[in-house]
Design an enzyme around this catalytic site. Sequence first.
Site, PDB file in Angstrom:
ATOM      1  N   HIS A   1       8.742 -31.380  22.908  1.00  0.00           N
ATOM      2  CA  HIS A   1       8.747 -29.894  22.214  1.00  0.00           C
ATOM      3  C   HIS A   1       7.262 -29.560  21.726  1.00  0.00           C
ATOM      4  O   HIS A   1       6.621 -28.587  22.102  1.00  0.00           O
ATOM      5  CB  HIS A   1       9.741 -29.432  21.228  1.00  0.00           C
ATOM      6  CG  HIS A   1       9.726 -28.176  20.771  1.00  0.00           C
ATOM      7  ND1 HIS A   1      10.595 -27.102  21.234  1.00  0.00           N
ATOM      8  CD2 HIS A   1       9.028 -27.664  19.722  1.00  0.00           C
ATOM      9  CE1 HIS A   1      10.436 -26.055  20.614  1.00  0.00           C
ATOM     10  NE2 HIS A   1       9.581 -26.572  19.634  1.00  0.00           N
ATOM     11  N   GLU A   2       6.842 -30.384  20.714  1.00  0.00           N
ATOM     12  CA  GLU A   2       5.874 -29.965  19.916  1.00  0.00           C
ATOM     13  C   GLU A   2       4.575 -30.168  20.972  1.00  0.00           C
ATOM     14  O   GLU A   2       3.617 -29.437  20.754  1.00  0.00           O
ATOM     15  CB  GLU A   2       5.453 -31.113  18.673  1.00  0.00           C
ATOM     16  CG  GLU A   2       6.518 -30.546  17.726  1.00  0.00           C
ATOM     17  CD  GLU A   2       6.538 -29.169  17.295  1.00  0.00           C
ATOM     18  OE1 GLU A   2       5.563 -28.511  17.134  1.00  0.00           O
ATOM     19  OE2 GLU A   2       7.865 -28.604  16.736  1.00  0.00           O
TER      20      GLU A   2
ATOM     21  N   HIS B   1       3.868 -27.074  22.633  1.00  0.00           N
ATOM     22  CA  HIS B   1       2.954 -25.985  21.976  1.00  0.00           C
ATOM     23  C   HIS B   1       1.457 -26.452  22.175  1.00  0.00           C
ATOM     24  O   HIS B   1       0.378 -25.636  22.282  1.00  0.00           O
ATOM     25  CB  HIS B   1       3.265 -26.064  20.248  1.00  0.00           C
ATOM     26  CG  HIS B   1       4.648 -25.564  19.944  1.00  0.00           C
ATOM     27  ND1 HIS B   1       4.837 -24.135  20.456  1.00  0.00           N
ATOM     28  CD2 HIS B   1       5.569 -26.014  19.390  1.00  0.00           C
ATOM     29  CE1 HIS B   1       5.999 -23.701  19.825  1.00  0.00           C
ATOM     30  NE2 HIS B   1       6.761 -24.819  19.173  1.00  0.00           N
TER      31      HIS B   1
ATOM     32  N   HIS C   1       0.252 -25.293  25.431  1.00  0.00           N
ATOM     33  CA  HIS C   1      -0.126 -23.820  25.363  1.00  0.00           C
ATOM     34  C   HIS C   1      -1.563 -23.549  24.578  1.00  0.00           C
ATOM     35  O   HIS C   1      -2.412 -22.606  24.878  1.00  0.00           O
ATOM     36  CB  HIS C   1       0.872 -23.133  24.440  1.00  0.00           C
ATOM     37  CG  HIS C   1       1.176 -21.781  24.730  1.00  0.00           C
ATOM     38  ND1 HIS C   1       2.167 -21.097  24.022  1.00  0.00           N
ATOM     39  CD2 HIS C   1       0.684 -20.876  25.491  1.00  0.00           C
ATOM     40  CE1 HIS C   1       2.034 -19.747  24.465  1.00  0.00           C
ATOM     41  NE2 HIS C   1       1.114 -19.686  25.472  1.00  0.00           N
TER      42      HIS C   1
END
Length: 710
Positions: free
Chosen positions: A486-487, A490, A493
Amino acid sequence: MPAYAKEAAAPAAAATAKASNPFFAESPLPLHYPQFDKIKDSDFAPAFDAGMAEQLKEVDAIAGNSAAPTFDNTIVALEKSGQVLNRAQTVFFSLVGADTNDARNKLRADYSGRFAAHSDAIALNGKLFERIDTLYNKRDKLGLDAQGVRLVERYHTDFVRAGARLSDADKAKLKAMNSELAELGSKFSDNVLKDVNASAVVIDSAKQLDGFTPEQIAGAADLAKSRKLEGKYVITLLNTTGQPPESELTDRATRQKLHEASIARGSHGGEFDNREIISKIMKLRANRAKLLGYPNHAAYVLEDETAKTPEAVNDMLGKLAPAAVANAKREAADLQAMINKEGGKFDLAPWDWAYYTEKVRKDKYNFDESQLKPYFELNNVLENGVFYAANQLYGLTFKKRTDLPLYNPDITTYDVFDADGKQLAIFIADMYARDSKRGGAWMNSYVSQSGLTGYKPVVANHLNIPKPPAGKPTLLTWDEVTTAFHEFGHALHGMFSNVEYPYFTGTSVPRDFVEYPSQVNEMWADWPAILKHYAKHNETGAPMPQELLDKVVAASKFNQGFRTTEYLGSAMLDQRWHQISADQVPDASGVMAFEAAAQKADGTNYAPVPPRYRTPYFSHIMGGYSAGYYAYIWSEVLDANSVEWFEQHGGLTRANGDHFRKTLLSRGGSTDALQLFQDFAGHAPKIEPLLKKRGLMAETEAGAAPAATK
């Protein structure tokens, strides 16, 4: 020393201090990576002071420019302003989260009000707003590309929302509110961190830790020794209501002690009690919203998100809550049956949920979490799982570095190379929990990409994995594995950002959109080709048996009623706090009663499943997610649609990864968020994929999409 000599010496001393301060110039390290080895706590205040003074000078020059306003002399000039302050604040606030100390905490408290006043001095500068307003009114005639027009629009919106159109008297009121809110928020965060450490549970006997591995028991003993509690054991807390050890500890009294210590934080009296701060913050936010022309704080916040209105958020959460609670109650019946089967003479309580969930999981799927952990060694998960998925999807490669300075010895850094072999970014992995680190998991950027500045990204991921005793492997739970993926979503991104202006860089998107790309990246954690590549036994190197791999995937919807209910309990509580007027905010003594009444009204008051965060330690909504905690499930609507898109288009392929990168991940905030989603997926979002993913399809009316996404 004669007076004239002192006068001559002062500028020389100032120049020397400036030259030795690492924030007064760009870092000479690769990609302007921070000079952690040269940064001292004493460097921050001088850089803050000089940086604010320098930026106000720059802003005054822009506002007072005798030439007519142009995009370059106003908007671009603002984008370039405040470099010293930005460098210092970026490192400071990153370190306050990741590795704080008393000096840094004091600086945060001392400067929170000053930073708020500094922001107000810019946003409430009347002459500056006149120039922005002039450009806004003729933005389509300035010869700008779409990104330039959007930048003008965003600056104008930000200034209006910050109070640029208020009277001078109301601006003065707003400044006072913002300053007080900043100081209260800093105090709240400080209390949460200190209370997490102070509330660590002391255990008298190793027998009470039955269920722990020998390594965990040794770690608890070491923690006790570090706190001068020889012969005892200490379990530290995370900043969530539920605590991971509750799934392992066989002693029910120990589980209860751990749970009760967790939920008492911030509301048990004493120096870390947050109830009075909460009451003050909520009243101030409500009054500020009213001053700015909004009925409440939620209306103010949501206007600038993809949700747009409190009604849209209430509509979606309200449709999900009954289905989630019904699902949780079915799960609870299974847990109670397991308790009864084992001869237990008690009713299911919150501190029993995680423990008996593991038993039911084992019974239903013939495996438990303890079977998985040997296959999830931290470095292997990161390098052969998270990085490997990025390689397969996007062609990225990673090379560990050992020459860059670190702020903590447990950190690892990597060069990140694009498919063409050119360096894309530097990635910092900070994975271990420590007393100086706030709870949770997050990503931050030390250097953000921009065509205007020419910068490439330096991004960091932070987890809070308990560090094992020296020489022992770091074995992850499945939740920690998915959090790592998940991290890194980020991080991607941030690393893939390809925008012209710093305003739009990386994760600079609406809060109810920012979690979406990271949630998409979670899908690769159990994607068969990825899972097989990293799920290998830490001692033997043997791959996880196919049977166990299949069970991991089959159990993916297990316990979703609990997960959704505890999340909604917090998300709806957030909205309750922020959809009231100032005269409806209780005083400190009524804070917990307000929380209980809110849960009852929302139908989330199911005793065995307390909210993931209770108000006194709900750091999200006292920080950047006020009226915005709903964003995770709002983003998950987009995530579920995207997972479906990947599956329908062949899954793990470079073509799919490149499409996702080109249409969405690289665009930052340069285009409307929902337009980015449609550019990627080719359609408006639908709620059905989320309901299916969460196991709620049979319980919820099909087609109940969030109002803003219909």
